[in-house]
Design a protein around this motif. Structure first.
Motif, PDB file in Angstrom:
ATOM      1  N   GLN A 364      56.445  47.361 -17.406  1.00  0.00           N
ATOM      2  CA  GLN A 364      57.334  48.084 -18.336  1.00  0.00           C
ATOM      3  C   GLN A 364      58.448  46.920 -18.636  1.00  0.00           C
ATOM      4  O   GLN A 364      58.874  46.789 -19.586  1.00  0.00           O
ATOM      5  CB  GLN A 364      58.215  49.344 -17.643  1.00  0.00           C
ATOM      6  N   ALA A 367      56.990  44.378 -20.718  1.00  0.00           N
ATOM      7  CA  ALA A 367      56.601  44.596 -21.922  1.00  0.00           C
ATOM      8  C   ALA A 367      58.113  44.699 -22.860  1.00  0.00           C
ATOM      9  O   ALA A 367      57.931  44.481 -24.267  1.00  0.00           O
ATOM     10  CB  ALA A 367      55.970  46.092 -22.084  1.00  0.00           C
ATOM     11  N   ASN A 371      57.536  42.801 -26.283  1.00  0.00           N
ATOM     12  CA  ASN A 371      57.341  43.680 -27.545  1.00  0.00           C
ATOM     13  C   ASN A 371      58.272  43.209 -28.716  1.00  0.00           C
ATOM     14  O   ASN A 371      57.863  43.199 -30.040  1.00  0.00           O
ATOM     15  CB  ASN A 371      57.247  45.188 -27.214  1.00  0.00           C
ATOM     16  N   GLU A 375      56.796  42.201 -32.455  1.00  0.00           N
ATOM     17  CA  GLU A 375      57.072  43.050 -33.390  1.00  0.00           C
ATOM     18  C   GLU A 375      57.706  42.142 -34.670  1.00  0.00           C
ATOM     19  O   GLU A 375      57.322  42.188 -35.945  1.00  0.00           O
ATOM     20  CB  GLU A 375      57.983  44.021 -33.350  1.00  0.00           C
ATOM     21  N   ASN A 380      51.044  44.337 -33.122  1.00  0.00           N
ATOM     22  CA  ASN A 380      51.321  45.555 -32.649  1.00  0.00           C
ATOM     23  C   ASN A 380      51.926  45.276 -31.172  1.00  0.00           C
ATOM     24  O   ASN A 380      51.451  44.468 -30.629  1.00  0.00           O
ATOM     25  CB  ASN A 380      50.046  46.326 -32.368  1.00  0.00           C
ATOM     26  N   TYR A 382      52.526  46.041 -27.220  1.00  0.00           N
ATOM     27  CA  TYR A 382      51.925  46.351 -25.949  1.00  0.00           C
ATOM     28  C   TYR A 382      52.152  47.797 -25.504  1.00  0.00           C
ATOM     29  O   TYR A 382      53.429  48.407 -25.846  1.00  0.00           O
ATOM     30  CB  TYR A 382      52.024  45.228 -24.921  1.00  0.00           C
ATOM     31  N   LYS A 383      51.233  48.564 -25.190  1.00  0.00           N
ATOM     32  CA  LYS A 383      51.251  49.844 -24.628  1.00  0.00           C
ATOM     33  C   LYS A 383      50.591  49.847 -23.449  1.00  0.00           C
ATOM     34  O   LYS A 383      49.901  49.246 -23.080  1.00  0.00           O
ATOM     35  CB  LYS A 383      50.650  51.180 -25.401  1.00  0.00           C
ATOM     36  N   ILE A 384      51.529  50.697 -22.267  1.00  0.00           N
ATOM     37  CA  ILE A 384      50.946  50.849 -21.202  1.00  0.00           C
ATOM     38  C   ILE A 384      50.340  52.311 -20.835  1.00  0.00           C
ATOM     39  O   ILE A 384      50.781  53.038 -21.461  1.00  0.00           O
ATOM     40  CB  ILE A 384      52.296  50.847 -20.280  1.00  0.00           C
ATOM     41  N   THR A 385      49.003  52.238 -20.390  1.00  0.00           N
ATOM     42  CA  THR A 385      48.450  53.110 -20.047  1.00  0.00           C
ATOM     43  C   THR A 385      47.929  53.230 -18.473  1.00  0.00           C
ATOM     44  O   THR A 385      47.963  52.396 -17.832  1.00  0.00           O
ATOM     45  CB  THR A 385      47.125  53.450 -20.812  1.00  0.00           C
ATOM     46  N   SER A 388      45.152  50.952 -17.915  1.00  0.00           N
ATOM     47  CA  SER A 388      45.330  49.711 -17.986  1.00  0.00           C
ATOM     48  C   SER A 388      46.047  49.194 -16.699  1.00  0.00           C
ATOM     49  O   SER A 388      45.671  48.075 -15.979  1.00  0.00           O
ATOM     50  CB  SER A 388      46.504  49.143 -19.028  1.00  0.00           C
TER      51      SER A 388
END
Length: 436
Positions: A364, A367, A371, A375, A380, A382-385, A388
């Motif tokens: 986090q 990111a 990010n 932008e 795009n 990054y997204k945290i899942t 991942s």
């Protein structure tokens, strides 16, 4: 007695010296440190402390000088009197010894001379009487021989004369020995009497000398007592001065404590402010240069199909501009550590990798820094899942299981390919870096 009086005098002097040395005034330095934020009352207190310290120093100096003067006077007087008394005793003893020896020698010599003269006179008288008797006997014998007719009468007369002579000689010897014995007894009596008279005179002189010494010691003790009295008075004065000094010291300490309390209160306020400031979280961001953003924008617009990195060989001009922008960014870096982050504990798994919660927290944070740049470039964020995170931890565990040395071998491609196959994707990558 000489040693005894010296011991008494020196002991008394030592007591005086101890009393004087015991009278000392300790000068305590008192200072009050102030800060630029202290109140005006602290400055006024400092001035009062300085005034009291100055008066304190003057009082102590006067007391010490008075005490030293009294002690010096008493010590000098005592030492002088001790030296004089010792000199008088030594001189008197030497003189008395010489007089005693001379007197005794003269008396003994006189007695011996008288005895010698009497003995010589007796011996001379005895010799003269023996000679006279011998002459008389010879004359009587000669006269008798002239009147004797027969030999038998002559022999009888001679025998009688000889017997008479022996009797007279024996009587003379007895009288002579008696006289000599009487002379020897008289000599002994005279010698004993002379010695007794000498000893009596010596005793009288010693008694006189002892009386003089005792009187001198008594006078000296009186002088020492007077000096003790003077020192005691000086001590009382010093004690009174010390009471004043102690009172001022107490005032100084009270003033110092007041200043210290004010400083502690100010320091506490400042510490509280620092702690409050330290607890404020630091928000870190990456302020990318405009040139850096523009280079990546141009790359996205001009990149070749299938390309996924800005390489020097494919994009020499953009690569040079990117290198220059990165170098300039390093010069302008202003990174700040987050004090609150030092309180966050990091938990490791048994194999040395980060725990899942720590991986999520670090991801986090990364990111949040990357990010905004993505932008700005137009890509795009990054997204945290959960998937991942699972993939990242599987890569970590796989590298541990293979005991893989990235510094010597680079990427563990076999392990990465296996993980990609497990997750049904064409490729899985990882980034690693260090301080090398």
């Amino acid at each position: 007695m000489n040693k005894n009086i010296q011991k008494t005098a020196l002991t008394t002097l030592a007591v005086l010296a101890g009393m004087a040395l015991g009278v000392s005034v300790n000068q305590n330095e008192v200072s009050a440190d102030t800060t630029s934020t202290a109140a005006t009352s602290a400055t006024t207190t400092d001035q009062q402390l300085a005034n009291m310290q100055s008066a304190h120093a003057v009082t102590e100096s006067a007391a010490a000088a008075s005490n030293a003067a009294v002690m010096n006077s008493a010590t000098t007087s005592a030492n002088s009197q001790i030296a004089d008394l010792n000199n008088q005793i030594q001189t008197r003893q030497a003189s008395d010894a010489a007089m005693q020896q001379a007197s005794q020698a003269s008396a003994i010599a006189s007695v011996n001379q008288a005895a010698t003269s009497a003995t010589a006179a007796e011996n001379a008288s005895y010799s003269q009487e023996v000679a006279s008797q011998t002459a008389a006997n010879n004359e009587a014998l000669k006269s008798a021989q002239s009147t004797i007719v027969t030999e038998q009468q002559k022999n009888q007369e001679t025998a009688q004369e000889n017997a008479d002579y022996q009797n007279q000689a024996g009587n003379l010897d007895s009288e002579h020995n008696a006289t000599l014995n009487k002379l020897d007894q008289d000599l002994k009596n005279n010698t004993d009497g002379t010695n007794a008279a000498i000893q009596k005179e010596i005793s009288r002189q010693k008694a006189d000398e002892q009386g003089a010494i005792d009187q001198a010691a008594k006078n000296f003790d009186s002088q020492i007592s007077a000096a003790d009295t003077e020192v005691g008075k000086a001590q009382q004065t010093v004690n009174a001065d010390q009471d004043v000094v102690n009172a001022k010291d107490a005032a100084n300490k009270a003033a110092n404590q007041a200043v210290k309390n004010a400083q502690d209160k100010l320091s506490g306020t400042q510490d509280a402010l620092k702690k409050a400031q330290a607890n404020q979280p630091v928000v870190n961001t990456i302020d990318a240069l405009a040139e850096y953003i523009n280079v990546w924008k141009e790359y996205l617009q001009t990149k070749k199909p299938g390309g996924w990195t800005l390489s020097k060989s494919d994009y020499p001009e953009l690569y040079a501009r990117l290198q220059k922008a990165e170098q300039e960014a390093v010069k302008q870096s202003n990174y700040q550590e987050d004090p609150a982050a030092t309180q966050i504990k990091v938990t490791l798994n048994p194999n040395g990798t980060l725990s899942r919660d720590d991986v999520i927290f670090a991801t986090q944070y990364a990111a949040s820094l990357i990010n905004p740049i993505r932008e700005a470039i137009g890509t795009n964020p990054y997204k945290i899942t959960n998937a991942s995170i699972d993939v990242a931890q599987e890569v970590e565990n796989g590298y541990r299981d293979d005991n893989w040395n990235t510094w010597d071998n680079g990427h563990d491609n076999n392990r990465l390919g296996q993980i990609a196959k497990n997750w049904g994707t064409s490729m899985i990558g990882e980034s690693w870096a260090g301080d090398g």
